[in-house]
Design an enzyme around this catalytic site. Sequence first.
Site, PDB file in Angstrom:
ATOM      1  N   GLU B  50     -25.674 -57.931  18.306  1.00  0.00           N
ATOM      2  CA  GLU B  50     -26.581 -59.062  18.462  1.00  0.00           C
ATOM      3  C   GLU B  50     -28.034 -58.685  18.200  1.00  0.00           C
ATOM      4  O   GLU B  50     -28.820 -59.492  17.711  1.00  0.00           O
ATOM      5  CB  GLU B  50     -26.449 -59.667  19.858  1.00  0.00           C
ATOM      6  CG  GLU B  50     -25.138 -60.429  20.090  1.00  0.00           C
ATOM      7  CD  GLU B  50     -24.019 -59.533  20.598  1.00  0.00           C
ATOM      8  OE1 GLU B  50     -24.180 -58.295  20.593  1.00  0.00           O
ATOM      9  OE2 GLU B  50     -22.967 -60.089  20.997  1.00  0.00           O
ATOM     10  N   PHE B 112     -18.134 -64.788  34.851  1.00  0.00           N
ATOM     11  CA  PHE B 112     -17.899 -63.832  33.777  1.00  0.00           C
ATOM     12  C   PHE B 112     -18.905 -64.065  32.640  1.00  0.00           C
ATOM     13  O   PHE B 112     -19.071 -65.181  32.168  1.00  0.00           O
ATOM     14  CB  PHE B 112     -16.467 -63.976  33.239  1.00  0.00           C
ATOM     15  CG  PHE B 112     -16.178 -63.083  32.070  1.00  0.00           C
ATOM     16  CD1 PHE B 112     -16.158 -61.704  32.226  1.00  0.00           C
ATOM     17  CD2 PHE B 112     -15.951 -63.609  30.812  1.00  0.00           C
ATOM     18  CE1 PHE B 112     -15.909 -60.865  31.144  1.00  0.00           C
ATOM     19  CE2 PHE B 112     -15.699 -62.785  29.728  1.00  0.00           C
ATOM     20  CZ  PHE B 112     -15.682 -61.408  29.892  1.00  0.00           C
ATOM     21  N   GLN B 113     -19.569 -63.009  32.217  1.00  0.00           N
ATOM     22  CA  GLN B 113     -20.581 -63.041  31.157  1.00  0.00           C
ATOM     23  C   GLN B 113     -21.715 -64.017  31.460  1.00  0.00           C
ATOM     24  O   GLN B 113     -22.279 -64.648  30.574  1.00  0.00           O
ATOM     25  CB  GLN B 113     -19.948 -63.325  29.796  1.00  0.00           C
ATOM     26  CG  GLN B 113     -19.011 -62.182  29.355  1.00  0.00           C
ATOM     27  CD  GLN B 113     -18.676 -62.202  27.880  1.00  0.00           C
ATOM     28  OE1 GLN B 113     -18.605 -63.252  27.263  1.00  0.00           O
ATOM     29  NE2 GLN B 113     -18.443 -61.015  27.313  1.00  0.00           N
ATOM     30  N   LYS B 162     -21.580 -73.890  27.941  1.00  0.00           N
ATOM     31  CA  LYS B 162     -20.400 -74.182  27.124  1.00  0.00           C
ATOM     32  C   LYS B 162     -19.969 -75.645  27.251  1.00  0.00           C
ATOM     33  O   LYS B 162     -19.605 -76.285  26.258  1.00  0.00           O
ATOM     34  CB  LYS B 162     -19.251 -73.257  27.536  1.00  0.00           C
ATOM     35  CG  LYS B 162     -18.064 -73.356  26.601  1.00  0.00           C
ATOM     36  CD  LYS B 162     -17.041 -72.273  26.861  1.00  0.00           C
ATOM     37  CE  LYS B 162     -15.935 -72.328  25.808  1.00  0.00           C
ATOM     38  NZ  LYS B 162     -14.937 -71.273  26.009  1.00  0.00           N
ATOM     39  N   MET B 473     -42.227 -38.619  15.170  1.00  0.00           N
ATOM     40  CA  MET B 473     -43.523 -39.017  15.690  1.00  0.00           C
ATOM     41  C   MET B 473     -43.754 -38.453  17.095  1.00  0.00           C
ATOM     42  O   MET B 473     -44.850 -38.000  17.426  1.00  0.00           O
ATOM     43  CB  MET B 473     -43.646 -40.548  15.703  1.00  0.00           C
ATOM     44  CG  MET B 473     -45.045 -41.045  16.025  1.00  0.00           C
ATOM     45  SD  MET B 473     -46.290 -40.448  14.865  1.00  0.00           S
ATOM     46  CE  MET B 473     -46.411 -41.840  13.736  1.00  0.00           C
TER      47      MET B 473
END
Lengths: 158, 564
Positions: B50, B112-113, B162, B473
Site C-alpha cells: 500500500e 478485525f482490521q 464497508k 548519507m
Amino acid sequence: MTENSERRVVSVIVVNEASVLSRITDLFSGRGYNITSLTVAPIPESKYSRLTIVTSGSVRVIEQITKQLHKLVPVLKVYEHADLVEKEMALIKFPITESISDITALCQAYNGNIVNVGENIFIAMIADDPKRVDNFLKMIKRYNPKEIVRSGAVALER
Amino acid sequence: MQISGAQMVIEALIAEGVDTVFGYPGGAIMNVYDEIYKQDNFKHILTRHEQAAVHAAEGYSKASGKVGVAMITSGPGFTNAVTGLADAYMDSIPLVVISGQVPMSLIGTDAFQEIDAVGISRSCTKHNYLVTNASDLPRVLKEAFHIAASGRPGPVHVDIPKDVTAEIAEFDYSIELGLETYKPNVKGNPRQIKKAIAAIAKAKRPLFYIGGGVINANAGYEVRELIKKTGIPAVETFMARGVLSHDDKLLVGMLGMHGSYASNMAMSETDLVIGLGARFDDRVTGKLSEFAKNASVIHVDIDPASISKLVNADYPIVGDVKNVVKEMLELSTSINSNKYEPWRETVANFAELHPLVYHEDTDRIKPQWVVERVGELLGDDANISTDVGQHQMWTAQFYPFSRPRQFISSGGLGTMGFGFPAAMGVKAASPDKISINFTGDGSILMNCQELMTAVEQKLPVINIILNNNYLGMVRQWQTLFYDKRHSETDLSVQPDFVLLAEAFGGVGYRVTTKEEFDAALKDAIEKNIVAFIDVVVERLENVMPMVPSGGSLFNMMLLERKEK
C-alpha cells in the site's frame, strides 16, 4: 530564542461536524502549541460552534496559531482578541457548617451567588474575569472549600 | 440515480476524469473493487504494497499535474499507506486516497482490521473524511478532489465503512460545492505586487528564490519569462529543480545544505530575496539568523501560514504564484535589467571560484559521473525520480534538468523507498519518456517488491543503484560529525541485485566500469522492461559542498582540492 510569551485569547468559529474539535486540538498538540483552556458551544440558530481558546506564546507563535487554525477546512473565522470581555465560571462546594451569609456576600462581589443548598453542603457559583476568579478562590480558602470546579474562558470582543 | 456507495466511488472517479488508480484490495474495500472489476473507464494498477500505491499516485500526480488516486483497505492496508500520505502532505502533492473501513456497527469495537484511520491521517493530510452515509458520498468525493487540487495542494483521505459502500442512495454529482469555509486566496493583492516591483527596481543585488510551489502552480514558464525579462539571477530549491533549464544563464544553481557555493553565497550577499512558492525550509536556510542577513524579503505563497513563519517577509503576497507572476510580468517594464550587470558578475565569480565538481577516479566509478552520464545520454528524454540519500543529492546537483516536472523526489519527508514506486507512477502518466530512478543500495530494498508490479503492468522503470554498500548519507554524517563511528551503516551484506531483478522477471546488470554502464543502460532501454543497474561506485564519496545542519550558508564545507 528569547521571545516573550504572552497569554492570548483566540476565538474560532467552526462548522458543527464530527471530529472538528479533535482537528483543533490535534493541531495544537502536533505543532507544540499550548492550550491553557478551551471552551466550546454551538452558536444558537446556526450550524456553527464557537471555541474560545486561551493560549500563550510569542507574537510569532500566536500568528502561526491563527494562520494554521484558519487553514483547517471546517474553520470559518479566527479572531485573535485584543480588547475583550472575558469571563470564567467557578463552582465551589462548602461544608454546611461554614457561614453562608459571609460567602453569599463574597459571591455577590464576584457576580455570583449560592446556587444549591443540601443537608451537608452548599454550592456557590461565580462568573468573572479570570484574574478575579483567581482572587476569589484564594480568598475563600479560609471557608474550607471541599471541591472547586473551574470552567474555561469565554470571550467577546468589545 | 439510485446506486450503491461502491458504485458512487466509481462514478465519481469517472466524473473527475481519473484514468489511473493505484491500489491494493482487502476485506473492507471489496465492494468497491467489485465495481472496479465491472468497469473499463480507468486502469487499476495493483501495487504489491500500500505504501507503494500511494507513492505511485504521487509520482503520477507530480508528472502529470493531475490529482493522484490510491485505493486501499482498512487496518494494516491503511497504516501501510500513512507514509505515503505524510510524504504527499509535506511536498504538497494533490492526492485522493480512499480507504475501506469496518462496517459502522463494528466501529469502536476493536474489530478485525479496524483502526481509527481518520484519527491517524488527521495530522498528515490536508483534510479527511469518515463517510457515515452513502448519501454523503457524492458531496464528500467532490469536495475531496477540489480540496486536494486547490489552494496549497495536498492529500485528502476518504475513509468509507464497508456497509456504506453497500448502501443504496441517490447519486447526483452535479451538486454545487458547499465549502463556504474553504476559500483559498489565489489572486494576490495588487498593491502589494506593485510595492514588490518597486522594491525590485530599487534593489542592487536582487535574487529569485524559486520553490516547488512554482511547479505545483504550473507557473514554470511564466517564472522563466519573468527572470529573463528582469535579468535577475535565480536559485532553485531542491523541489524546484527543472523550473529553469540547466543551461539558463541566470540559473545560479540549487541552494541549501548541498547547494552550490555560488547559490549559497548569492543568497548571503543579496539585498532582496524574491521568494516564489518556497517555504524557507531549514535544509535551505541553514542558520536562520544568518540567512540573507542584509536582504529585504518578497514572499509569494498560496499558503498564508508559510509567509513569515521562519523568515520575516517585508512584502508578503498571498496568492497563486502563476497569477502573481503574470501580474509582475505586466509591471516589469519599470525594471532595468542592465542595472544588475555588476551583481550578475559577482555571482558568476562565485561560480568560477568554486564550481560544482567532483574528482574523477580512473579505477572506480564516481557516483556523480553516473548521474552526469545519464544526463549526457538521455537529457530531456528521461523523467528522473530518486529515492532518498546521497544519490538523491548527487542527482539534484548533477543532472541537467530542462523542464518542470522532470525531477520527482521526496523532499520534505525524505522517504526512503519513494523512488521506485513513484517512478512507476511517472511512467504511467508519461509513457513516452524514459523513467529513470536513481537509488541507493539502502533505499531500493525498501520497496523492491514493486519489481512485480512493474513487470506485470509493463512499467519499464530503470533503477540505477549507486551501490556503495553503505547507508551513505548517514555514513557521511558519521564520518564528518561522529568521529567516523560508522554505527550500523555498513551494508556490505546485500542481495545480488541482478538475480533479484531477474527473479521477478525483470532484467539486472552489475556494472563496474564506465563502458559496462553505457552498455547496460542502452540494453535496458532497448529491452524496455523493468531493470536494476547495480553500479559499484566509490564507497567513501561524500556529497559536497555541505552546510552542516544549523550552520550558516556562507560557511560551506567544500570539496578538498586534490593533491597532485
